[in-house]
Design a protein around this motif. Sequence first.
Motif, mmCIF file in Angstrom:
data_model
loop_
_atom_site.group_PDB
_atom_site.id
_atom_site.type_symbol
_atom_site.label_atom_id
_atom_site.label_comp_id
_atom_site.label_asym_id
_atom_site.label_seq_id
_atom_site.Cartn_x
_atom_site.Cartn_y
_atom_site.Cartn_z
ATOM 1 N N GLN A 107 3.906 6.013 2.560
ATOM 2 C CA GLN A 107 4.465 7.620 2.635
ATOM 3 C C GLN A 107 4.053 8.224 3.793
ATOM 4 N N GLU A 108 2.874 7.713 4.154
ATOM 5 C CA GLU A 108 2.572 8.764 5.809
ATOM 6 C C GLU A 108 3.727 7.799 7.138
ATOM 7 N N ASN A 163 0.920 -1.235 0.011
ATOM 8 C CA ASN A 163 -0.156 0.278 0.226
ATOM 9 C C ASN A 163 1.002 1.463 0.141
ATOM 10 N N GLN A 176 0.386 4.316 -0.392
ATOM 11 C CA GLN A 176 0.041 5.819 0.530
ATOM 12 C C GLN A 176 -0.059 5.364 1.800
#
Length: 82
Positions: free
Chosen positions: A54-55, A49, A51
């Motif tokens: 990145q977090e 994943n 996304q």
Amino acid sequence: MKDYIEERVLEVARYIIESEATIRKTAKVFGVSKSTIHKDMTERLPKINPQIAQEAKRVLDLNKSERHIRGGRATKLKYKSI
């Protein structure tokens, strides 16, 4: 990749993002090595994943940039108690 590894990677990522925990603290909570957590966050999570990766990377980069401050505080407290 095995299902249980993917589940662990996502669970670890959620924990890091929500608690802004360090790799060392996360490893202790999940009962695995720091190397495993690091590999999960840098190699496995971006494939699962991007996304969430990145977090999690944002949190880990922040922790990395602050670690010298935490180390200094710990040393100060150590010598203050002696």
